[in-house]
Design an enzyme around this catalytic site. Structure first.
Site, PDB file in Angstrom:
ATOM      1  N   HIS A   1     -17.337  12.209 -69.793  1.00 14.87           N
ATOM      2  CA  HIS A   1     -18.573  11.552 -69.368  1.00 14.87           C
ATOM      3  C   HIS A   1     -19.568  11.625 -70.528  1.00 14.87           C
ATOM      4  CE1 HIS A   1     -22.286  10.581 -67.246  1.00 14.87           C
ATOM      5  NE2 HIS A   1     -21.547  10.120 -66.253  1.00 14.87           N
TER       6      HIS A   1
ATOM      7  N   MET B   1     -18.094  17.468 -58.145  1.00 15.53           N
ATOM      8  CA  MET B   1     -18.965  16.992 -57.077  1.00 15.53           C
ATOM      9  C   MET B   1     -20.078  17.994 -56.806  1.00 15.53           C
ATOM     10  SD  MET B   1     -17.944  15.912 -53.198  1.00 15.53           S
ATOM     11  CE  MET B   1     -18.665  17.153 -52.140  1.00 15.53           C
TER      12      MET B   1
ATOM     13  N   CYS C   1     -22.397   8.886 -52.393  1.00 10.73           N
ATOM     14  CA  CYS C   1     -20.942   8.990 -52.564  1.00 10.73           C
ATOM     15  C   CYS C   1     -20.279   7.778 -53.217  1.00 10.73           C
ATOM     16  CB  CYS C   1     -20.268   9.214 -51.203  1.00 10.73           C
ATOM     17  SG  CYS C   1     -21.059  10.450 -50.159  1.00 10.73           S
TER      18      CYS C   1
ATOM     19  N   HIS D   1     -15.713   4.010 -67.638  1.00  9.78           N
ATOM     20  CA  HIS D   1     -17.008   4.457 -67.108  1.00  9.78           C
ATOM     21  C   HIS D   1     -18.108   4.166 -68.122  1.00  9.78           C
ATOM     22  CE1 HIS D   1     -19.308   6.498 -64.072  1.00  9.78           C
ATOM     23  NE2 HIS D   1     -19.774   7.387 -64.942  1.00  9.78           N
TER      24      HIS D   1
ATOM     25  N   CYS E   1     -19.060   7.314 -57.110  1.00 10.41           N
ATOM     26  CA  CYS E   1     -17.848   7.974 -57.620  1.00 10.41           C
ATOM     27  C   CYS E   1     -16.601   7.629 -56.810  1.00 10.41           C
ATOM     28  CB  CYS E   1     -18.044   9.489 -57.622  1.00 10.41           C
ATOM     29  SG  CYS E   1     -19.218  10.079 -58.861  1.00 10.41           S
ATOM     30  N   HIS E   2     -16.765   7.441 -55.503  1.00  5.75           N
ATOM     31  CA  HIS E   2     -15.592   7.276 -54.633  1.00  5.75           C
ATOM     32  C   HIS E   2     -15.314   5.824 -54.253  1.00  5.75           C
ATOM     33  CE1 HIS E   2     -15.195  11.623 -54.130  1.00  5.75           C
ATOM     34  NE2 HIS E   2     -16.505  11.660 -54.000  1.00  5.75           N
TER      35      HIS E   2
END
Length: 529
Positions: A358, A73, A31, A316, A34-35
């Site tokens: 992305h 997700m 997790c 990113h 991304c978080h």
């Protein structure tokens, strides 16, 4: 006192200290990327317990999202990555207070640095009889390994132990070394000139990382390496031959120089400039691109010059254009691609694209009408944005989306092409359906109006695999795609003809477990994508 309070509140949520530790481990592995370690969100949503409670997300609701996925997700439960008891645990964990992440110091790096083969004992020319420039470094993600595979014969050459969930491999400018970085912050150097690939140095640089590169400017080739850390938020400069730590620089700071102070201000993608002795570092939460000059590190005090450019938030991944002058990077939160001119050190453009771009490193080719272009896919949109990149020869198209291609599904992570292939190829590993996860699509680069060729890869759904990451061989005649399945299940890598799109062979074996990214030495060293 704060630790005791967090522990008491976790117990109130029904978690024992042992379960809390297990939750921290699962969160880090699945997790945090991304978080965020502090759960404040980035590519993914804010997961602080107060936010979840405000949104009315109960334990049952959180369990349903973890099981079935949501947006970009993955469906951790349906894919078999998390078991029902682990999903129950994570629902409770996410509603518990955020634990304080551990520290990692320069002294910790030094204590966890090892040189396995001194530079003086390494070969001065290739000792292998194989075509090492066509080796592929295959990430066996959840096995903590990298496999070196001969791109000519498709034979396994060597499996080497690496850090947990290796994220990327990067090549030295001459291609001799693979530089490895894992999500646990462990960096390695693999020497491909040895009789068999050899791990020659390693260092645990931080606790969580995603990026590594080396110095590539003339006169500095391979002298230094740099690792961009997620936690602690910093970058670390290392000796390029031994990984001895040289300098640690914090990236904690303010949003675009003026906003809120960020403890978690992570380094995302890094590239090495071909125009100056600089690295281009993209600072995720802060919305900045840093140009780091490494040319004076040999002087007393090890000075570096950092040029900070305010760009867009939640930077990113990204890659070079065809000229390797312009670096294009995805800004997830604002649905844009930012462009940095490595020659002038300036911020050129901020280009609106789709939802959650992305690109990986993106894809470059010369279009008959638009000239040189670069493309990115999207996690949350069924679109590929094609951007003009030639301000001198095709100024009317430069830094604009010249074509928005419709795809069969959202959930794309990587697109790729090669000068020898007529196709632009995309995967869909984080799409919402198993059918899309198992599917690849290809578009004719010179005729973007034409419908794509899409096919479901036989056998992928049978093992709950997601087809992921396209990489061409040295001469561009083939491309490889991994079937990313659970680590308990042997999987495969498919090799396709890059002109006909026909499957040529599969790389299989008990060792092929959780294959994800695979990096061709020649293409990685020469930024061909």
């Amino acid at each position: 006192m704060a630790v005791l309070l967090v522990g008491a509140l976790a117990l109130a949520q029904g978690l024992t200290p042992e379960q809390m530790e297990q939750g921290k481990q699962i969160y880090f592995q699945q997790c945090a990327g991304c978080h965020g370690v502090l759960r404040k969100g980035a590519t993914g949503k804010n997961l602080e317990p107060e936010t979840l409670k405000k949104e009315g997300l109960t334990e049952d609701a959180i369990k349903a999202i973890i099981t079935n996925g949501m947006g970009g997700m993955p469906a951790w439960g349906k894919l078999g990555i998390l078991k029902p008891d682990e999903i129950d645990l994570m629902a409770k964990f996410l509603l518990s207070p955020v634990p304080e992440p551990p520290a990692w110091t320069f002294e910790d790096i030094k204590k966890n640095w090892k040189v396995h083969v001194p530079v003086s004992q390494r070969p001065t020319k290739p000792e292998t009889t194989r075509n090492w420039q066509n080796f592929f470094g295959v990430i066996l993600r959840d096995m903590g390994q990298v496999a070196i595979v001969d791109g000519d014969t498709k034979e396994l050459v060597k499996i080497l132990p690496t850090g947990y969930a290796t994220h990327i491999l990067r090549s030295s400018k001459d291609g001799r070394y693979f530089y490895v970085i894992g999500r646990d912050g462990r960096a390695e150097i693999i020497d491909l000139w040895s009789k068999e690939p050899t791990l020659v140095a390693e260092a645990k640089v931080c606790l969580d990382a995603r990026s590594i590169d080396t110095s590539k400017y003339e006169g500095y080739e391979g002298k230094y390496a740099v690792v961009g850390c997620y936690w602690p938020s910093n970058f670390v400069i290392l000796d390029g031959q031994t990984l001895e730590p040289i300098k640690m620089v914090s990236t904690q700071g303010y949003v675009q120089s003026t906003g809120e102070f960020l403890r978690e201000n992570r380094v995302a993608s890094i590239v090495s400039s071909h125009f100056s002795p600089e690295w281009i570092l993209n600072i995720k939460e802060g919305g900045q691109t840093w140009l780091v000059d490494y040319s004076k590190l040999n002087l007393k005090g090890k000075p570096i010059v950092v040029k900070m450019i305010d760009t867009d938030r939640f930077l990113h991944d990204g890659g070079w254009d065809l000229s390797k002058r312009y670096f294009l990077v995805a800004a997830n939160a604002v649905k844009k691609v930012d462009v940095i001119d490595a020659k002038t050190g300036s911020f050129v453009a901020s280009i609106p694209v789709g939802n959650k771009p992305h690109p990986g490193r993106g894809a470059n080719w010369v279009h008959p009408e638009y000239g040189p272009v670069w493309a990115t896919g999207h996690i949350k949109d069924n679109k590929i944005a094609v951007i003009g990149t030639d301000p001198e020869g095709h100024p009317q198209y430069a830094w604009k989306v010249v074509k928005m291609i419709e795809t069969m599904s959202p959930g794309n992570l990587f697109i790729k092409t090669h000068p020898k292939s007529p196709w632009l190829i995309a995967d869909f590993p984080v799409a919402p359906t198993p059918e899309a996860n198992a599917t690849l699509c290809a578009w004719e680069k010179d005729n973007l109006e034409k419908d794509p060729v899409c096919w479901e890869v036989p056998g992928a759904r049978d093992i709950h695999a997601r087809m992921v990451h396209i990489e061409f061989n040295k001469d561009g005649s083939e491309f490889w795609v991994s079937a990313w399945a659970n680590k308990d299940t042997p999987s495969f890598i498919v090799v396709y003809d890059s002109y006909t799109l026909q499957e040529k062979t599969r790389i299989t074996g008990d060792w092929v477990r959780t294959p994800t990214g695979h990096f061709n030495v020649y293409n990685t060293a020469n930024d061909i994508y």
